[in-house]
Design a protein around this motif. Structure first.
Motif, mmCIF file in Angstrom:
data_model
loop_
_atom_site.group_PDB
_atom_site.id
_atom_site.type_symbol
_atom_site.label_atom_id
_atom_site.label_comp_id
_atom_site.label_asym_id
_atom_site.label_seq_id
_atom_site.Cartn_x
_atom_site.Cartn_y
_atom_site.Cartn_z
ATOM 1 N N ARG A 119 -6.552 -1.256 3.353
ATOM 2 C CA ARG A 119 -5.738 -0.144 2.860
ATOM 3 C C ARG A 119 -5.178 -0.451 1.474
ATOM 4 O O ARG A 119 -5.184 0.417 0.584
ATOM 5 N N VAL A 143 0.646 4.210 -10.462
ATOM 6 C CA VAL A 143 0.197 3.164 -9.540
ATOM 7 C C VAL A 143 0.329 1.791 -10.190
ATOM 8 O O VAL A 143 0.797 0.830 -9.565
ATOM 9 N N ALA A 167 0.827 -1.208 0.000
ATOM 10 C CA ALA A 167 0.000 0.000 0.000
ATOM 11 C C ALA A 167 0.860 1.256 0.000
ATOM 12 O O ALA A 167 0.582 2.208 -0.731
ATOM 13 N N LYS A 168 1.914 1.255 0.804
ATOM 14 C CA LYS A 168 2.805 2.422 0.858
ATOM 15 C C LYS A 168 3.454 2.675 -0.495
ATOM 16 O O LYS A 168 3.602 3.831 -0.919
ATOM 17 N N THR A 212 -5.807 1.558 -2.189
ATOM 18 C CA THR A 212 -4.772 2.109 -3.066
ATOM 19 C C THR A 212 -4.998 1.693 -4.510
ATOM 20 O O THR A 212 -4.530 2.367 -5.432
ATOM 21 N N LEU A 235 2.269 1.907 -3.484
ATOM 22 C CA LEU A 235 1.270 2.425 -4.423
ATOM 23 C C LEU A 235 0.859 3.849 -4.067
ATOM 24 O O LEU A 235 0.653 4.690 -4.947
ATOM 25 N N GLU A 236 0.752 4.135 -2.774
ATOM 26 C CA GLU A 236 0.413 5.499 -2.336
ATOM 27 C C GLU A 236 1.508 6.478 -2.731
ATOM 28 O O GLU A 236 1.228 7.590 -3.194
ATOM 29 N N ARG A 245 1.268 7.186 -6.444
ATOM 30 C CA ARG A 245 0.149 8.084 -6.760
ATOM 31 C C ARG A 245 0.484 9.528 -6.402
ATOM 32 O O ARG A 245 0.095 10.461 -7.112
#
Length: 199
Positions: free
Chosen positions: A130, A92, A72-73, A134, A75-76, A79
């Motif tokens: 989460r 992403v 998730a981190k 994402t 991909l975040e 973005r």
């Protein structure tokens, strides 16, 4: 009498156990790994892991939680690294494929197991939620700008299924090395064109 463990002691051991467990789970499969083997990997007594985890399923859940959180981190960060809805979507997607091939064991443990992501392990459920967000946030960006139409969760799932498919095919040797990213680009363009609100 066992010594009193500080929060730092617990966190350090759990981190080391998760790293060892990830390697063993990836090599042998979670079902073939025992708590005794995990203890031996760290050079501790067979009962020591039970001071930090309930059982092997608890360790597996912790390993998967770490994986989903790192995913998730990544991909975040992708973005947030670019401007524009379409650029965010592309970033992403590339980050997804890059994470999978840079962390193949982690990726397989995240997605190729039957262990449910439910309220049995709260941290795993939250990390899974989460990670799913994402994979949907960039779709919301494009819906808001009018570049795409439809339900963001459904669209996010379609892109996820397509990307996961090419990643797994390459990992299994069914696609040439390095081809998953190029195929991901082509599939994403085709899906986006079908979902576009503009010509």
């Amino acid at each position: 009498m066992p010594r009193v463990l500080t929060e730092s002691d617990v966190a350090d051991f759990r981190e080391r156990m998760c790293a060892a467990a990830e390697r063993l789970f990836a090599e042998k499969g979670p079902d073939a790994v025992t708590m005794r083997q995990l203890a031996a990997e760290l050079g501790v007594s067979p009962m020591t892991p039970y001071r930090y985890f309930q059982d092997k399923d608890d360790i597996l859940a912790a390993v998967r939680t770490n994986g989903f959180t790192r995913f998730a981190k990544a991909l975040e960060a992708a973005r947030d690294s670019v401007q524009g809805a379409r650029a965010k979507g592309a970033a992403v997607g590339d980050a997804y494929v890059r994470f999978a091939f840079e962390n193949p064991h982690t990726y397989k443990l995240m997605f190729d197991l039957n262990q449910p992501i439910d309220d049995t392990h709260d941290d795993l459920a939250e990390a899974g939620r989460r990670a799913r967000e994402t994979m949907t946030a960039w779709v919301k960006d494009q819906i808001e700008t009018g570049d795409m139409r439809g339900d963001s969760k459904e669209i996010g799932t379609m892109f996820w299924a397509a990307t996961h498919g090419v990643v797994v095919l390459e990992m299994a040797g069914k696609l040439p090395p390095g081809s998953a990213l190029a195929m991901h680009h082509r599939m994403s363009q085709a899906l986006a064109k079908g979902l576009a609100t503009k010509g």
